[in-house]
Design a protein around this motif. Structure first.
Motif, PDB file in Angstrom:
ATOM      1  N   UNK A  10       3.791  -5.218  -0.609  1.00 54.81           N
ATOM      2  CA  UNK A  10       3.710  -4.574   0.691  1.00 54.81           C
ATOM      3  C   UNK A  10       2.995  -5.531   1.634  1.00 54.81           C
ATOM      4  N   UNK A  11       3.379  -5.540   2.910  1.00 52.97           N
ATOM      5  CA  UNK A  11       2.725  -6.415   3.881  1.00 52.97           C
ATOM      6  C   UNK A  11       2.239  -5.607   5.085  1.00 52.97           C
ATOM      7  N   UNK A  12       1.431  -6.241   5.905  1.00 54.96           N
ATOM      8  CA  UNK A  12       0.926  -5.599   7.114  1.00 54.96           C
ATOM      9  C   UNK A  12       2.065  -5.276   8.084  1.00 54.96           C
ATOM     10  N   UNK A  13       3.209  -5.916   7.923  1.00 56.02           N
ATOM     11  CA  UNK A  13       4.364  -5.653   8.788  1.00 56.02           C
ATOM     12  C   UNK A  13       5.166  -4.429   8.364  1.00 56.02           C
ATOM     13  N   UNK A  53      -4.383  -6.064   4.253  1.00 53.18           N
ATOM     14  CA  UNK A  53      -4.690  -6.908   3.092  1.00 53.18           C
ATOM     15  C   UNK A  53      -6.071  -7.561   3.182  1.00 53.18           C
ATOM     16  N   UNK A  54      -6.542  -7.844   4.399  1.00 52.99           N
ATOM     17  CA  UNK A  54      -7.838  -8.515   4.558  1.00 52.99           C
ATOM     18  C   UNK A  54      -9.006  -7.648   4.098  1.00 52.99           C
ATOM     19  N   UNK A  59      -0.431  -3.076  -2.417  1.00 46.45           N
ATOM     20  CA  UNK A  59       0.726  -2.198  -2.455  1.00 46.45           C
ATOM     21  C   UNK A  59       2.003  -2.935  -2.795  1.00 46.45           C
ATOM     22  N   UNK A  60       3.020  -2.135  -3.137  1.00 47.93           N
ATOM     23  CA  UNK A  60       4.323  -2.664  -3.520  1.00 47.93           C
ATOM     24  C   UNK A  60       5.420  -1.760  -2.977  1.00 47.93           C
ATOM     25  N   UNK A  61       6.560  -2.362  -2.694  1.00 55.54           N
ATOM     26  CA  UNK A  61       7.738  -1.650  -2.211  1.00 55.54           C
ATOM     27  C   UNK A  61       8.831  -1.786  -3.252  1.00 55.54           C
ATOM     28  N   UNK A  74      -2.620   1.284  -1.878  1.00 59.45           N
ATOM     29  CA  UNK A  74      -4.004   1.703  -2.099  1.00 59.45           C
ATOM     30  C   UNK A  74      -4.857   1.084  -0.996  1.00 59.45           C
ATOM     31  N   UNK A  75      -5.548   1.947  -0.273  1.00 55.83           N
ATOM     32  CA  UNK A  75      -6.327   1.536   0.889  1.00 55.83           C
ATOM     33  C   UNK A  75      -7.822   1.694   0.638  1.00 55.83           C
TER      34      UNK A  75
END
Length: 161
Positions: A10-13, A53-54, A59-61, A74-75
Motif C-alpha cells: 500500500x502507498x500514500x497515493x 509510511x513515515x 499495508x498491502x493491496x 495498520x495505522x
C-alpha cells in the motif's frame, strides 16, 4: 480455476482505495449507514483514509488483473486522536476490507497473514483492531489469534505477535 490474486505494498497515493475500503467497512451490514461524505467529514473515520509510511503505517493491496479486490492496513494512531480499535500508543490499528464478490476465497486471510508477518518483521509486538458485534469477520480475527482487550471499547481486539 480462479483468477490469480497478487499483492503489492500500500502507498500514500492509495487514499481513494482506503476511502472506498473504509466506507465498505462501516457499512459491513449491507445497509447504507454511512456515506462517502461521512467518511470525508468525520475525523474518527477520515484518519483511516490517511496512510503515512513515515509514521510506520503498513499495508498491502490484493489485486486481480490489476484491479484492487482487497486491502489491509495498520495505522499508528496516537492516543490523542485514536481509532475505534485503539489499544495503546505504539500499537497499530489494523483494518481489512475485501470487496463484495471476492469474499470467501481466502483473500482476507492472506492479507491478514501478510500484514501480521510484516508487523513481526518490523519488531512490533502487538496489533489491535475494532470489529462490531455480529460482523462475520470476527471469526477470521479470532482464528489469527485476536482476542478482546479488557477495559477497551467494545469490539476492540488485539493479537500479541
Amino acid at each position: 480455476m480462479g483468477t490469480a490474486v497478487t499483492t503489492r505494498p500500500l502507498t500514500a497515493d492509495d487514499g481513494e482505495l482506503l476511502r472506498t475500503a473504509t466506507l465498505a467497512n462501516v457499512n459491513w451490514t449491507g445497509e447504507p449507514r454511512f456515506t462517502a461524505r461521512h467518511v470525508e467529514r468525520t475525523p474518527e473515520l477520515r484518519h483511516y483514509c490517511e496512510f503515512r509510511p513515515e509514521r510506520g503505517d503498513l499495508g498491502f493491496v490484493a489485486e486481480t488483473r490489476g484491479l484492487a479486490v482487497g486491502v489491509v492496513w495498520a495505522l499508528f494512531l496516537p492516543g490523542d486522536d485514536p481509532g475505534y480499535g485503539f489499544v495503546a500508543d505504539g500499537v497499530p490499528e489494523l483494518s481489512l476490507s475485501v470487496w463484495s464478490g471476492h469474499r470467501g476465497r481466502g483473500i482476507g486471510g492472506g492479507l491478514l497473514s501478510q500484514a501480521l508477518e510484516e508487523a513481526r518483521r518490523r519488531g512490533l509486538t502487538r496489533v489491535g483492531l475494532s470489529v462490531e458485534a455480529g460482523n462475520p469477520s470476527v471469526r477470521l480475527y479470532r482464528s489469527a489469534g485476536f482476542s478482546p482487550v479488557p477495559g477497551a471499547a467494545d469490539g476492540t481486539m488485539a493479537v500479541d505477535l
